[in-house]
Structure formats: C-alpha cells, structure tokens
Scaffold this motif. Structure first.
Motif, PDB file in Angstrom:
ATOM      1  N   SER A   2       0.838  -1.189   0.000  1.00 39.96           N
ATOM      2  CA  SER A   2       0.000   0.000   0.000  1.00 39.96           C
ATOM      3  C   SER A   2       0.876   1.243   0.000  1.00 39.96           C
ATOM      4  CB  SER A   2      -0.908  -0.004   1.226  1.00 39.96           C
ATOM      5  OG  SER A   2      -1.793  -1.095   1.159  1.00 39.96           O
ATOM      6  N   GLU A   3       0.631   2.084  -0.969  1.00 42.71           N
ATOM      7  CA  GLU A   3       1.364   3.347  -1.099  1.00 42.71           C
ATOM      8  C   GLU A   3       0.582   4.451  -0.385  1.00 42.71           C
ATOM      9  OE1 GLU A   3       4.288   3.958  -2.603  1.00 42.71           O
ATOM     10  OE2 GLU A   3       4.575   1.958  -3.446  1.00 42.71           O
ATOM     11  N   PHE A   4       1.278   5.224   0.424  1.00 43.61           N
ATOM     12  CA  PHE A   4       0.660   6.335   1.130  1.00 43.61           C
ATOM     13  C   PHE A   4       1.538   7.563   0.980  1.00 43.61           C
ATOM     14  CE2 PHE A   4      -0.604   2.464   3.466  1.00 43.61           C
ATOM     15  CZ  PHE A   4      -1.972   2.531   3.267  1.00 43.61           C
ATOM     16  N   SER A  10       4.148   9.321   7.937  1.00 40.00           N
ATOM     17  CA  SER A  10       4.698   9.982   9.121  1.00 40.00           C
ATOM     18  C   SER A  10       3.738   9.877  10.307  1.00 40.00           C
ATOM     19  CB  SER A  10       4.999  11.444   8.797  1.00 40.00           C
ATOM     20  OG  SER A  10       5.464  12.118   9.933  1.00 40.00           O
ATOM     21  N   ALA A  11       2.451  10.106  10.065  1.00 41.99           N
ATOM     22  CA  ALA A  11       1.448   9.993  11.135  1.00 41.99           C
ATOM     23  C   ALA A  11       1.388   8.559  11.655  1.00 41.99           C
ATOM     24  CB  ALA A  11       0.080  10.431  10.629  1.00 41.99           C
ATOM     25  N   PHE A  12       1.437   7.600  10.753  1.00 39.31           N
ATOM     26  CA  PHE A  12       1.408   6.194  11.126  1.00 39.31           C
ATOM     27  C   PHE A  12       2.619   5.856  12.006  1.00 39.31           C
ATOM     28  CE2 PHE A  12      -0.187   2.009   9.064  1.00 39.31           C
ATOM     29  CZ  PHE A  12       0.009   1.304  10.233  1.00 39.31           C
ATOM     30  N   LEU A  13       3.792   6.277  11.577  1.00 36.58           N
ATOM     31  CA  LEU A  13       5.014   6.007  12.354  1.00 36.58           C
ATOM     32  C   LEU A  13       4.977   6.665  13.725  1.00 36.58           C
ATOM     33  CD1 LEU A  13       7.756   6.231   9.596  1.00 36.58           C
ATOM     34  CD2 LEU A  13       7.260   4.249  11.023  1.00 36.58           C
ATOM     35  N   MET A  14       4.485   7.904  13.786  1.00 35.36           N
ATOM     36  CA  MET A  14       4.412   8.625  15.054  1.00 35.36           C
ATOM     37  C   MET A  14       3.507   7.901  16.045  1.00 35.36           C
ATOM     38  SD  MET A  14       2.296  10.951  16.971  1.00 35.36           S
ATOM     39  CE  MET A  14       1.125  11.466  15.756  1.00 35.36           C
ATOM     40  N   LEU A  15       2.343   7.465  15.574  1.00 31.91           N
ATOM     41  CA  LEU A  15       1.420   6.763  16.461  1.00 31.91           C
ATOM     42  C   LEU A  15       1.962   5.390  16.850  1.00 31.91           C
ATOM     43  CD1 LEU A  15      -1.950   7.770  14.807  1.00 31.91           C
ATOM     44  CD2 LEU A  15      -1.108   8.481  17.050  1.00 31.91           C
ATOM     45  N   ALA A  16       2.588   4.704  15.922  1.00 27.59           N
ATOM     46  CA  ALA A  16       3.168   3.397  16.233  1.00 27.59           C
ATOM     47  C   ALA A  16       4.296   3.532  17.249  1.00 27.59           C
ATOM     48  CB  ALA A  16       3.676   2.729  14.960  1.00 27.59           C
ATOM     49  N   GLU A  17       5.131   4.540  17.084  1.00 26.36           N
ATOM     50  CA  GLU A  17       6.235   4.742  18.028  1.00 26.36           C
ATOM     51  C   GLU A  17       5.704   5.007  19.432  1.00 26.36           C
ATOM     52  OE1 GLU A  17      10.489   7.013  18.164  1.00 26.36           O
ATOM     53  OE2 GLU A  17       8.830   8.105  17.239  1.00 26.36           O
ATOM     54  N   LYS A  18       4.629   5.772  19.515  1.00 22.59           N
ATOM     55  CA  LYS A  18       4.071   6.123  20.819  1.00 22.59           C
ATOM     56  C   LYS A  18       3.305   4.971  21.460  1.00 22.59           C
ATOM     57  CE  LYS A  18       1.321   9.529  23.241  1.00 22.59           C
ATOM     58  NZ  LYS A  18       0.806  10.878  23.250  1.00 22.59           N
ATOM     59  N   TYR A  19       2.568   4.187  20.658  1.00 20.16           N
ATOM     60  CA  TYR A  19       1.630   3.227  21.229  1.00 20.16           C
ATOM     61  C   TYR A  19       1.979   1.749  21.049  1.00 20.16           C
ATOM     62  CZ  TYR A  19      -1.407   7.181  22.104  1.00 20.16           C
ATOM     63  OH  TYR A  19      -1.924   8.362  22.569  1.00 20.16           O
ATOM     64  N   ASP A  20       2.840   1.414  20.104  1.00 21.17           N
ATOM     65  CA  ASP A  20       3.149  -0.003  19.902  1.00 21.17           C
ATOM     66  C   ASP A  20       4.521  -0.147  19.255  1.00 21.17           C
ATOM     67  OD1 ASP A  20       3.298  -2.711  19.015  1.00 21.17           O
ATOM     68  OD2 ASP A  20       1.117  -2.844  19.070  1.00 21.17           O
ATOM     69  N   LYS A  29      11.351  -0.432   9.349  1.00 19.27           N
ATOM     70  CA  LYS A  29      12.311  -1.147   8.495  1.00 19.27           C
ATOM     71  C   LYS A  29      11.871  -1.156   7.033  1.00 19.27           C
ATOM     72  CE  LYS A  29      10.511  -5.774   9.396  1.00 19.27           C
ATOM     73  NZ  LYS A  29      10.760  -7.057  10.002  1.00 19.27           N
ATOM     74  N   GLN A  30      10.650  -0.712   6.760  1.00 22.06           N
ATOM     75  CA  GLN A  30      10.137  -0.684   5.394  1.00 22.06           C
ATOM     76  C   GLN A  30      10.345   0.696   4.782  1.00 22.06           C
ATOM     77  OE1 GLN A  30       6.136  -2.203   4.991  1.00 22.06           O
ATOM     78  NE2 GLN A  30       6.483  -3.777   6.540  1.00 22.06           N
ATOM     79  N   GLN A  31      10.732   0.694   3.535  1.00 25.49           N
ATOM     80  CA  GLN A  31      10.898   1.940   2.793  1.00 25.49           C
ATOM     81  C   GLN A  31       9.768   2.035   1.777  1.00 25.49           C
ATOM     82  OE1 GLN A  31      13.292   4.201   3.522  1.00 25.49           O
ATOM     83  NE2 GLN A  31      13.927   2.811   5.149  1.00 25.49           N
ATOM     84  N   GLY A  32       9.189   3.201   1.624  1.00 23.33           N
ATOM     85  CA  GLY A  32       8.132   3.381   0.629  1.00 23.33           C
ATOM     86  C   GLY A  32       6.829   2.761   1.068  1.00 23.33           C
ATOM     87  N   ALA A  33       6.346   1.800   0.286  1.00 22.12           N
ATOM     88  CA  ALA A  33       5.055   1.165   0.550  1.00 22.12           C
ATOM     89  C   ALA A  33       5.092   0.382   1.857  1.00 22.12           C
ATOM     90  CB  ALA A  33       4.693   0.234  -0.597  1.00 22.12           C
ATOM     91  N   ILE A  34       3.933   0.256   2.458  1.00 26.92           N
ATOM     92  CA  ILE A  34       3.793  -0.507   3.695  1.00 26.92           C
ATOM     93  C   ILE A  34       3.106  -1.820   3.349  1.00 26.92           C
ATOM     94  CG2 ILE A  34       2.746  -0.583   5.984  1.00 26.92           C
ATOM     95  CD1 ILE A  34       2.817   2.500   5.974  1.00 26.92           C
ATOM     96  N   SER A  35       3.670  -2.920   3.829  1.00 26.51           N
ATOM     97  CA  SER A  35       3.082  -4.220   3.540  1.00 26.51           C
ATOM     98  C   SER A  35       3.285  -5.162   4.715  1.00 26.51           C
ATOM     99  CB  SER A  35       3.720  -4.822   2.284  1.00 26.51           C
ATOM    100  OG  SER A  35       5.101  -5.052   2.502  1.00 26.51           O
ATOM    101  N   VAL A  36       2.559  -6.272   4.686  1.00 27.38           N
ATOM    102  CA  VAL A  36       2.755  -7.346   5.653  1.00 27.38           C
ATOM    103  C   VAL A  36       3.187  -8.581   4.871  1.00 27.38           C
ATOM    104  CG1 VAL A  36       1.191  -6.458   7.412  1.00 27.38           C
ATOM    105  CG2 VAL A  36       0.301  -7.946   5.648  1.00 27.38           C
ATOM    106  N   ASN A  37       4.043  -9.368   5.472  1.00 24.10           N
ATOM    107  CA  ASN A  37       4.603 -10.528   4.782  1.00 24.10           C
ATOM    108  C   ASN A  37       4.082 -11.859   5.288  1.00 24.10           C
ATOM    109  OD1 ASN A  37       6.385  -8.977   3.092  1.00 24.10           O
ATOM    110  ND2 ASN A  37       7.597  -8.592   4.925  1.00 24.10           N
ATOM    111  N   ASN A  38       3.368 -11.841   6.413  1.00 26.22           N
ATOM    112  CA  ASN A  38       2.876 -13.101   6.970  1.00 26.22           C
ATOM    113  C   ASN A  38       1.710 -12.813   7.919  1.00 26.22           C
ATOM    114  OD1 ASN A  38       4.039 -12.452   9.613  1.00 26.22           O
ATOM    115  ND2 ASN A  38       6.013 -12.940   8.686  1.00 26.22           N
ATOM    116  N   ALA A  39       1.099 -13.889   8.393  1.00 31.54           N
ATOM    117  CA  ALA A  39      -0.075 -13.763   9.263  1.00 31.54           C
ATOM    118  C   ALA A  39       0.272 -13.091  10.589  1.00 31.54           C
ATOM    119  CB  ALA A  39      -0.690 -15.136   9.509  1.00 31.54           C
ATOM    120  N   GLU A  40       1.474 -13.301  11.083  1.00 30.84           N
ATOM    121  CA  GLU A  40       1.889 -12.673  12.348  1.00 30.84           C
ATOM    122  C   GLU A  40       1.925 -11.152  12.216  1.00 30.84           C
ATOM    123  OE1 GLU A  40       5.831 -12.461  15.166  1.00 30.84           O
ATOM    124  OE2 GLU A  40       5.427 -14.342  14.133  1.00 30.84           O
ATOM    125  N   GLU A  41       2.511 -10.654  11.134  1.00 31.85           N
ATOM    126  CA  GLU A  41       2.549  -9.211  10.905  1.00 31.85           C
ATOM    127  C   GLU A  41       1.139  -8.660  10.684  1.00 31.85           C
ATOM    128  OE1 GLU A  41       7.003  -8.949   8.905  1.00 31.85           O
ATOM    129  OE2 GLU A  41       5.257  -8.585   7.651  1.00 31.85           O
TER     130      GLU A  41
END
Length: 90
Positions: A2-4, A10-20, A29-41
């Motif tokens: 997913s491209e954003f 930036s908003a996603f990273l800020m909230l993730a850093e603060k809450y999880d 660790k991801q550059q550009g698009a955000i994706s998940v690679n497995n069921a755990e992620e």
C-alpha cells in the motif's frame, strides 16, 4: 503493498512509536510502501488498528478541539491498516 503519502506514513510512524513498539519496528524497516509478509505481521497490525483510536482518545480526549488532529490521524491509520491488510489478502 500500500502506497501512502509522506504525511500519512509519518502519522502512522508517530502513532506506532508512541503506542506499539512492535508495529513501529515493523514499519520503520520498510521503505516506501507498507506491507505485511505473513499472518503474524497482519495480526500485529490488526490488533494495533483495533486499539489505536481508543488509546489516542484516552490520551487526547478533546476530539473536536485541540486534539482533533491526532484523533483524525488515529482514525486515518485505522483505514490505512484496512487497506494494507486487504492488499495483502488478510
């Protein structure tokens, strides 16, 4: 994948850093698009999505006032996660 915009990411990273820290570690660790690679992620993001709005509203309760931006960011992140999971087939 997913491209954003830079601002959305930036908003996603800020909230993730603060809450999880685990979600932050996954995203940072991801550059550009955000994706998940497995069921755990996928489960990690789904759990974050289910709780981020509650956490932000608890910490920033003035939803229609001074805290409007961070609450809107949390809501946006929930929709972003839905797109990420749908794109990955979860």
């Amino acid at each position: 994948m997913s491209e954003f915009t830079k601002e959305q990411r930036s908003a996603f990273l800020m909230l993730a850093e603060k809450y999880d820290k685990n979600v932050f570690a996954l995203l940072s660790k991801q550059q550009g698009a955000i994706s998940v690679n497995n069921a755990e992620e996928a489960a990690l993001l789904e759990n974050f999505s289910g709780k981020v709005c509650d956490w932000v509203l608890k910490d920033h309760p003035d939803y229609d006032g001074k805290d409007e931006d961070i609450n809107a960011d949390a809501e946006m992140v929930s929709f972003m996660i839905a797109d990420i999971l749908a794109d990955a087939g979860y």
